[in-house]
Scaffold this active site. Structure first.
Site, short mmCIF file in Angstrom:
data_model
loop_
_atom_site.label_atom_id
_atom_site.label_comp_id
_atom_site.label_asym_id
_atom_site.label_seq_id
_atom_site.Cartn_x
_atom_site.Cartn_y
_atom_site.Cartn_z
CG ASP A 1 34.47 38.90 36.58
OD1 ASP A 1 33.59 39.62 37.09
OD2 ASP A 1 35.05 39.19 35.52
CB SER B 1 38.90 41.44 29.76
OG SER B 1 38.05 41.29 30.86
#
Ligand code: S3P
Length: 435
Positions: free
Chosen positions: A317, A22
Site C-alpha cells: 500500500d 488491517s
C-alpha cells in the site's frame, strides 16, 4: 471537496497516527465470530472499518462504540443471515474477509460496495471458497454485487482444502483461514511470499490453534473462538505520509509514536533507509501480540534505488507515497513486480504516473512497474490531480505539495475518510500548509 497543499516550512513534533486498518477490520470480525464480549482500544474509525462494524451488526453481532476508538463487540460464536444487502463501501479487505468468515455458516448474504469495490476482482476468494463447498451468484467476472450461499450444498460444514495462493494476498489467505474455522478437516494455505499475518496472530489471541511452518499455514476446523481484548497500534501505512513528508521538507524532524512494526508491514521503512533516509526506531515493545515502536524521521537527501520485488507484499500500500519520495530523490527508483497495484482502490501505477508527471516529474509506467527519474530536488508541483477516488493517491500528492515549489491540489478529498479521516488537521498540527 478539494484540498490544496502548499510549500511548507519544517514539519516538527510528535504524532500518533490513527489505528491500523488491517488490525481494526480483523478485531471486529473475530470479535463477532467469538463467544462473549471483545474489547477494542484504538480502533480506526475510518469509513472502511465502520462499514465492517455495520456488516458485523447485520450478521448478528453487537458492536458498540463506547469512547474515542474504544469499542466493544458482543459475539455469538457464529454469524446469522442478514435481513438486507451488506454494503462494504470502498473496502476490499472488509468484503473479502467477511465473505470468508460468513462462508462457513448455512446462510445466504448479498454483498456490495462502491463503484471502485464493484470493479475489483473477487474470483480470487470465490475460487477457493467454492472448492470448500460454498456457492456464489456473482456479477459478471465474479464481481460485486454477489450473493453467498454458505456451508456445503448438503447443509453440512465446508470441507478443508489445501490451496496454493496464485497471488501473494493476505486478504485471500485470511478469507480461506476464516472459512477453515468451520470446515471439516485441516485447511492448508501455501503462500508464494510472506504477506501480513495479522489474521494468524489474532486468531491465536482469540484462542485458536494454528500451525505455521515456513510458507504453510494450517488450521483445523471446528475450533471455537473466545472473546479477547485488542489494542490496535498506529497504522504504518498512515504513518508513512507524515514520515515521507518529514524526509522531503527541509528542516523537518518528527516522531510518529506507537507505530505497528510487524515485519510483514515495514518494507517501506527499510526501502527509505536504503535510499539514505534518516529514520530511527525507538522504544520497541509489544501490543496485543504485535511489535510496535516510535519512528523518528528527519529531512534527508534521498537517492534512487532498485526496490527488491520480493519486498512488495510488505509495502504493497506504500508504493504511491514511495513514488513521491522517489520523485524528490537523486537518480532512478525502479519499482517492479507491482502489478497488484492496478487492482487496488484505483489503478495506482497509472494514477501515480499521471499525477507525478503533471507535477513535472519524469516517470515511466510499465505493465507491472513504475520507474521514477529523480533529479535530487522536488518536482515543480503546480497541478490539479485526479485521485480516481483513491485515498492513498490523494494523500500522496498532498505530501508532494508540501515540498514542491508550487501548490498541489487534489480534485476530491472525501475518500481520505476511508483510512485517515483526520489527515488534513493531523498534518497541519505538524506544520503542513494544507487546506
Ligand atoms: C490487506 C491486504 C492487502 C492490502 C490491503 C489490506 C489486509 O491486500 O493492500 O490494504 O488487511 O489483509 P492484498 O492482500 O489483496 O494484497
Amino acid at each position: 471537496m478539494q484540498l490544496e497543499a502548499r510549500p511548507s516550512g519544517p514539519l516538527r513534533g510528535a504524532c500518533v497516527p490513527p489505528g491500523d486498518k488491517s488490525i481494526s477490520h480483523r478485531a471486529l470480525i473475530l470479535g463477532a465470530l467469538a463467544e462473549g464480549e471483545t474489547q477494542i482500544a484504538g480502533l480506526l474509525e475510518g469509513a472502511d472499518v465502520l462499514h465492517t462494524a455495520g456488516a458485523m451488526r447485520a450478521l448478528g453481532a453487537a458492536p458498540e462504540r463506547v469512547g474515542e476508538g474504544a469499542w466493544r463487540i458482543l459475539g455469538r460464536g457464529r454469524l446469522a443471515a442478514p435481513d438486507a444487502t451488506i454494503d462494504c463501501g470502498n473496502s476490499g479487505t472488509g468484503v473479502r474477509l467477511i465473505i470468508g468468515a460468513a462462508a462457513g455458516y448455512p446462510l445466504a448474504a448479498t454483498f456490495t460496495g462502491d463503484d471502485s469495490l464493484r470493479r475489483r476482482p473477487m474470483l480470487r476468494i470465490l475460487t477457493p471458497l467454492e472448492l470448500m463447498g460454498a456457492r456464489f451468484d456473482a456479477a459478471e467476472g465474479g464481481r460485486l454485487p454477489l450473493t453467498l450461499h454458505g456451508g456445503a450444498p448438503n447443509g453440512g460444514p465446508l470441507r478443508a482444502i489445501s490451496y496454493t495462493l496464485p497471488v501473494a494476498s493476505a486478504q485471500v489467505k485470511s478469507a480461506i483461514l476464516l472459512a477453515g474455522l468451520n470446515a471439516e478437516g485441516v485447511t492448508q494455505i501455501l503462500e508464494p511470499e510472506p504477506t501480513r499475518d495479522h489474521t494468524e496472530r489474532m486468531l491465536k489471541g482469540f484462542g485458536a490453534a494454528l500451525q505455521i511452518e515456513g510458507r504453510a499455514i494450517r488450521i483445523a476446523g471446528g475450533q471455537r473462538l473466545h472473546a479477547s481484548s485488542v489494542r490496535v497500534p498506529s497504522d504504518p501505512s498512515s504513518a508513512a505520509f507524515a514520515i515521507v513528508a518529514a524526509l522531503i521538507v527541509p528542516g523537518s524532524e518528527l516522531r510518529a509514536e506507537n507505530v505497528l512494526l510487524n515485519p510483514t508491514r515495514t518494507g517501506l521503512f527499510q526501502t527509505l533507509i536504503d535510499m539514505g533516509a534518516d529514520l530511527s526506531i525507538e522504544n520497541r515493545r509489544d501490543a496485543s501480540g504485535e511489535e510496535v515502536g516510535d519512528i523518528v524521521a528527519r529531512h534527508s537527501s534521498l537517492r534512487g534505488i532498485v526496490v527488491p520485488p520480493e519486498r512488495a507484499p510488505s509495502m504493497i500500500d506504500e508504493y504511491p507515497i514511495l513514488a513521491v519520495a522517489a520523485a524528490c530523490a537523486e537518480g532512478d527508483t525502479i519499482m517492479r513486480g507491482i502489478a497488484e497495484l492496478r487492482v487496488k482502490e484505483s489503478d495506482r501505477i497509472a494514477l501515480m504516473a499521471k499525477g507525478l508527471t503533471a507535477c513535472g516529474a519524469s516517470v515511466e509506467e510499465e505493465k507491472d512497474a513504475l520507474i521514477v527519474h529523480g533529479t535530487g530536488a522536488p518536482p515543480r508541483g503546480g497541478a490539479q490531480i485526479a485521485t480516481g477516488g483513491d485515498h492513498r493517491i490523494a494523500m500522496s500528492h498532498l505530501v508532494l505539495g508540501l515540498a514542491a515549489k508550487e501548490p498541489v491540489r487534489i480534485d476530491e478529498a472525501g475518500m481520505i475518510e476511508t483510512s485517515f479521516p483526520a489527515f488534513p488537521a493531523f498534518m497541519r498540527a505538524l506544520g503542513a500548509d494544507i487546506s
